[in-house]
Write a protein that holds these residues in place. Structure first.
Motif, PDB file in Angstrom:
ATOM      1  N   ALA A 108       0.760  -1.244   0.033  1.00 46.89           N
ATOM      2  CA  ALA A 108      -0.067   0.052   0.001  1.00 46.89           C
ATOM      3  C   ALA A 108       0.842   1.386   0.062  1.00 46.89           C
ATOM      4  CB  ALA A 108      -0.809   0.060   1.383  1.00 46.89           C
ATOM      5  N   VAL A 109       1.890   1.147   0.860  1.00 46.94           N
ATOM      6  CA  VAL A 109       2.779   2.373   0.922  1.00 46.94           C
ATOM      7  C   VAL A 109       3.410   2.658  -0.520  1.00 46.94           C
ATOM      8  CG1 VAL A 109       4.912   3.322   1.900  1.00 46.94           C
ATOM      9  CG2 VAL A 109       3.212   2.405   3.374  1.00 46.94           C
ATOM     10  N   LEU A 110       4.119   1.470  -1.130  1.00 52.81           N
ATOM     11  CA  LEU A 110       4.693   1.435  -2.284  1.00 52.81           C
ATOM     12  C   LEU A 110       3.903   2.174  -3.443  1.00 52.81           C
ATOM     13  CD1 LEU A 110       6.867  -1.827  -2.007  1.00 52.81           C
ATOM     14  CD2 LEU A 110       7.544   0.877  -1.514  1.00 52.81           C
ATOM     15  N   ARG A 111       2.662   1.464  -3.188  1.00 51.53           N
ATOM     16  CA  ARG A 111       1.661   2.034  -4.376  1.00 51.53           C
ATOM     17  C   ARG A 111       1.292   3.524  -4.217  1.00 51.53           C
ATOM     18  NH1 ARG A 111      -3.821  -0.972  -5.181  1.00 51.53           N
ATOM     19  NH2 ARG A 111      -3.549   0.041  -7.364  1.00 51.53           N
ATOM     20  N   SER A 112       1.332   4.147  -2.871  1.00 45.19           N
ATOM     21  CA  SER A 112       1.063   5.435  -2.851  1.00 45.19           C
ATOM     22  C   SER A 112       2.146   6.403  -3.316  1.00 45.19           C
ATOM     23  CB  SER A 112       0.880   5.788  -1.243  1.00 45.19           C
ATOM     24  OG  SER A 112       1.977   5.374  -0.504  1.00 45.19           O
ATOM     25  N   ILE A 113       3.379   5.792  -3.016  1.00 49.10           N
ATOM     26  CA  ILE A 113       4.656   6.350  -3.602  1.00 49.10           C
ATOM     27  C   ILE A 113       4.826   6.317  -5.173  1.00 49.10           C
ATOM     28  CG2 ILE A 113       7.170   6.427  -3.832  1.00 49.10           C
ATOM     29  CD1 ILE A 113       7.260   5.345  -0.770  1.00 49.10           C
ATOM     30  N   GLY A 114       4.122   5.217  -5.661  1.00 49.32           N
ATOM     31  CA  GLY A 114       4.220   5.177  -7.271  1.00 49.32           C
ATOM     32  C   GLY A 114       3.315   6.290  -7.832  1.00 49.32           C
ATOM     33  N   LEU A 115       1.795   6.287  -7.072  1.00 51.12           N
ATOM     34  CA  LEU A 115       0.980   7.518  -7.261  1.00 51.12           C
ATOM     35  C   LEU A 115       1.343   8.768  -7.286  1.00 51.12           C
ATOM     36  CD1 LEU A 115      -1.884   8.290  -8.148  1.00 51.12           C
ATOM     37  CD2 LEU A 115      -2.696   8.215  -5.702  1.00 51.12           C
ATOM     38  N   SER A 116       2.321   8.951  -6.349  1.00 48.83           N
ATOM     39  CA  SER A 116       2.704  10.297  -6.182  1.00 48.83           C
ATOM     40  C   SER A 116       3.825  10.575  -7.242  1.00 48.83           C
ATOM     41  CB  SER A 116       3.486  10.480  -4.744  1.00 48.83           C
ATOM     42  OG  SER A 116       2.551  10.458  -3.728  1.00 48.83           O
ATOM     43  N   LEU A 117       4.548   9.773  -7.522  1.00 48.40           N
ATOM     44  CA  LEU A 117       5.804   9.761  -8.507  1.00 48.40           C
ATOM     45  C   LEU A 117       5.118  10.173 -10.001  1.00 48.40           C
ATOM     46  CD1 LEU A 117       8.507   7.269  -7.464  1.00 48.40           C
ATOM     47  CD2 LEU A 117       8.707   9.777  -7.789  1.00 48.40           C
ATOM     48  N   SER A 154      16.803  21.328 -14.675  1.00 47.28           N
ATOM     49  CA  SER A 154      16.885  21.384 -13.187  1.00 47.28           C
ATOM     50  C   SER A 154      15.510  22.314 -12.705  1.00 47.28           C
ATOM     51  CB  SER A 154      17.931  22.627 -13.183  1.00 47.28           C
ATOM     52  OG  SER A 154      17.875  23.277 -11.890  1.00 47.28           O
ATOM     53  N   ALA A 155      14.909  23.098 -13.356  1.00 48.31           N
ATOM     54  CA  ALA A 155      13.563  23.664 -13.036  1.00 48.31           C
ATOM     55  C   ALA A 155      12.504  22.582 -12.822  1.00 48.31           C
ATOM     56  CB  ALA A 155      13.090  24.781 -14.015  1.00 48.31           C
ATOM     57  N   SER A 156      12.684  21.543 -13.900  1.00 46.14           N
ATOM     58  CA  SER A 156      11.784  20.366 -13.846  1.00 46.14           C
ATOM     59  C   SER A 156      11.966  19.572 -12.493  1.00 46.14           C
ATOM     60  CB  SER A 156      11.779  19.688 -14.928  1.00 46.14           C
ATOM     61  OG  SER A 156      11.360  20.193 -16.182  1.00 46.14           O
ATOM     62  N   LEU A 157      13.175  19.264 -12.319  1.00 49.21           N
ATOM     63  CA  LEU A 157      13.314  18.380 -11.073  1.00 49.21           C
ATOM     64  C   LEU A 157      12.931  19.192  -9.548  1.00 49.21           C
ATOM     65  CD1 LEU A 157      16.706  16.822 -12.101  1.00 49.21           C
ATOM     66  CD2 LEU A 157      14.540  15.728 -11.879  1.00 49.21           C
ATOM     67  N   ILE A 158      13.224  20.437  -9.625  1.00 51.80           N
ATOM     68  CA  ILE A 158      13.065  21.248  -8.381  1.00 51.80           C
ATOM     69  C   ILE A 158      11.657  21.243  -8.278  1.00 51.80           C
ATOM     70  CG2 ILE A 158      13.107  23.601  -7.443  1.00 51.80           C
ATOM     71  CD1 ILE A 158      15.863  23.879  -8.661  1.00 51.80           C
ATOM     72  N   LEU A 171      13.919   8.900   0.892  1.00 47.35           N
ATOM     73  CA  LEU A 171      15.013   8.096  -0.094  1.00 47.35           C
ATOM     74  C   LEU A 171      14.686   8.564  -1.592  1.00 47.35           C
ATOM     75  CD1 LEU A 171      15.721   4.972   1.969  1.00 47.35           C
ATOM     76  CD2 LEU A 171      17.127   7.037   1.724  1.00 47.35           C
ATOM     77  N   VAL A 172      13.416   8.562  -1.822  1.00 51.47           N
ATOM     78  CA  VAL A 172      12.986   8.817  -3.114  1.00 51.47           C
ATOM     79  C   VAL A 172      13.085  10.262  -3.690  1.00 51.47           C
ATOM     80  CG1 VAL A 172      10.666   8.761  -4.635  1.00 51.47           C
ATOM     81  CG2 VAL A 172      11.298   7.011  -3.138  1.00 51.47           C
ATOM     82  N   ALA A 173      12.657  11.094  -2.612  1.00 49.53           N
ATOM     83  CA  ALA A 173      12.505  12.845  -3.316  1.00 49.53           C
ATOM     84  C   ALA A 173      14.047  13.222  -2.986  1.00 49.53           C
ATOM     85  CB  ALA A 173      11.446  13.224  -2.267  1.00 49.53           C
ATOM     86  N   LEU A 174      14.524  13.083  -2.053  1.00 54.00           N
ATOM     87  CA  LEU A 174      16.051  13.781  -1.794  1.00 54.00           C
ATOM     88  C   LEU A 174      17.016  13.602  -3.009  1.00 54.00           C
ATOM     89  CD1 LEU A 174      17.320  15.501   0.450  1.00 54.00           C
ATOM     90  CD2 LEU A 174      18.449  13.231   1.367  1.00 54.00           C
ATOM     91  N   PRO A 175      17.210  12.526  -3.476  1.00 52.07           N
ATOM     92  CA  PRO A 175      17.901  12.520  -4.797  1.00 52.07           C
ATOM     93  C   PRO A 175      17.584  13.494  -5.824  1.00 52.07           C
ATOM     94  CG  PRO A 175      17.711  10.216  -4.012  1.00 52.07           C
ATOM     95  CD  PRO A 175      16.754  10.905  -3.245  1.00 52.07           C
ATOM     96  N   ILE A 176      16.091  13.483  -6.062  1.00 56.16           N
ATOM     97  CA  ILE A 176      15.628  14.151  -7.278  1.00 56.16           C
ATOM     98  C   ILE A 176      15.966  15.907  -6.911  1.00 56.16           C
ATOM     99  CG2 ILE A 176      13.504  15.226  -8.299  1.00 56.16           C
ATOM    100  CD1 ILE A 176      12.110  12.151  -7.648  1.00 56.16           C
ATOM    101  N   ALA A 177      15.808  16.343  -5.593  1.00 55.11           N
ATOM    102  CA  ALA A 177      16.130  17.481  -5.332  1.00 55.11           C
ATOM    103  C   ALA A 177      17.650  18.025  -5.400  1.00 55.11           C
ATOM    104  CB  ALA A 177      15.660  17.842  -3.809  1.00 55.11           C
ATOM    105  N   LEU A 178      18.208  17.107  -5.010  1.00 53.66           N
ATOM    106  CA  LEU A 178      19.727  17.111  -5.102  1.00 53.66           C
ATOM    107  C   LEU A 178      20.084  17.294  -6.624  1.00 53.66           C
ATOM    108  CD1 LEU A 178      21.150  14.861  -2.351  1.00 53.66           C
ATOM    109  CD2 LEU A 178      20.994  17.580  -2.288  1.00 53.66           C
ATOM    110  N   ALA A 179      19.752  16.324  -7.279  1.00 48.84           N
ATOM    111  CA  ALA A 179      20.155  16.285  -8.805  1.00 48.84           C
ATOM    112  C   ALA A 179      19.602  17.746  -9.385  1.00 48.84           C
ATOM    113  CB  ALA A 179      19.591  15.230  -9.448  1.00 48.84           C
ATOM    114  N   GLY A 180      18.271  18.204  -9.115  1.00 46.69           N
ATOM    115  CA  GLY A 180      17.840  19.340  -9.614  1.00 46.69           C
ATOM    116  C   GLY A 180      18.829  20.626  -9.342  1.00 46.69           C
TER     117      GLY A 180
END
Length: 261
Positions: free
Chosen positions: A39-48, A180-184, A242-251
């Motif tokens: 359920a948690v993984l599906r919710s993360i999938g929906l958010s992504l 960069s703007a897209s990832l942020i 762990l999912v969101a932080l790499p995206i923000a750092l990459a941006g």
């Protein structure tokens, strides 16, 4: 001693302490399978999925606005762009409910066209676009401002309109700025709770039928609406970080690389 550096690093530590605490307890003492259940993984999938779709819309609809603000210096428009992020975000959810309510003329018209925001992917993505688009514009505008206008001036001197110049000259050479703007803005969409907890507490559409966005699921784990309790909420929070932080750092890294050019 460089006191400015000391104070700045101390302030940074204060910002990072909650994240570090969640990662430590979520991956350590409080770690529980309920925090990374299906359920948690599906919710993360929906958010992504919904956040990525919102960012695609941001790119298509709001890149011209960022470019316009970078070149025209329209202070009124620039101030208006900030409104969606300056109001409490539940207000955005309430506004979308009223906009699509059968009690209002706009709602009757939208429902006549089979456009429904409540508990749908469309409503979720619409809320995320409204929240993330100002972040996208504000992140992309400085990139456009830093660019040399020589190639744009040449194109317009040859008869191209400002809009055609944007898509034929500027955008093809703006990969770093757009990325960069897209990832942020993607990071911002992933973190949203206030508006989507009202307009799309859960989604009633395939393939996410009955699934809530990750932030809502974490809230439900915390308040006991779904089994798991505090341990599961902390574990799920750590997983989301762990999912969101790499995206923000990459941006931000891509933004720094673009600024250095």
């Amino acid at each position: 001693m460089n006191w400015l550096r000391v104070i700045s690093l101390a302030a940074l530590v204060l910002l990072l302490i909650p994240i570090a605490v969640l990662l430590y307890y979520g991956l350590g003492p409080f770690r529980t399978p309920a925090g990374y259940s299906t359920a948690v993984l599906r919710s993360i999938g929906l958010s992504l999925f919904s956040s990525a779709l919102a960012v695609v819309i941001d790119i298509l609809l709001f890149t011209p606005l960022a470019y316009y603000l970078a070149r025209e210096r329209d202070r009124l428009t620039e101030s208006l762009v900030d409104i969606p992020v300056s109001v409490p975000h539940p207000i955005i959810g309430v506004a979308l409910l009223i906009l699509d309510s059968p009690l209002t003329p706009t709602g009757k018209f939208l429902l006549y066209l089979h456009i429904n925001f409540f508990d749908t992917i469309l409503g979720l993505v619409t809320a995320l676009v409204i929240i993330s688009a100002p972040i996208y514009v504000k992140a992309l505008q400085p990139y456009f401002e830093s660019r040399s206008t020589a190639s744009e001036d040449f194109a317009m001197g040859m008869g191209a309109s400002r809009l055609r110049t944007l898509f034929s000259v500027v955008v093809p050479d703006a990969f770093d700025g757009l990325t960069s703007a897209s990832l942020i803005s993607l990071s911002r969409a992933l973190s949203e709770f206030g508006s989507i907890s009202i307009i799309a507490y859960y989604v009633l559409q395939y393939p996410f039928y009955g699934v809530s966005p990750a932030s809502v699921t974490i809230f439900e784990l915390f308040n006991g609406a779904i089994p798991g309790g505090l341990d599961a909420a902390v574990t799920a929070s750590a997983a989301m970080i762990l999912v969101a932080l790499p995206i923000a750092l990459a941006g931000h890294l891509i933004k720094r690389r673009a600024s250095a050019r």
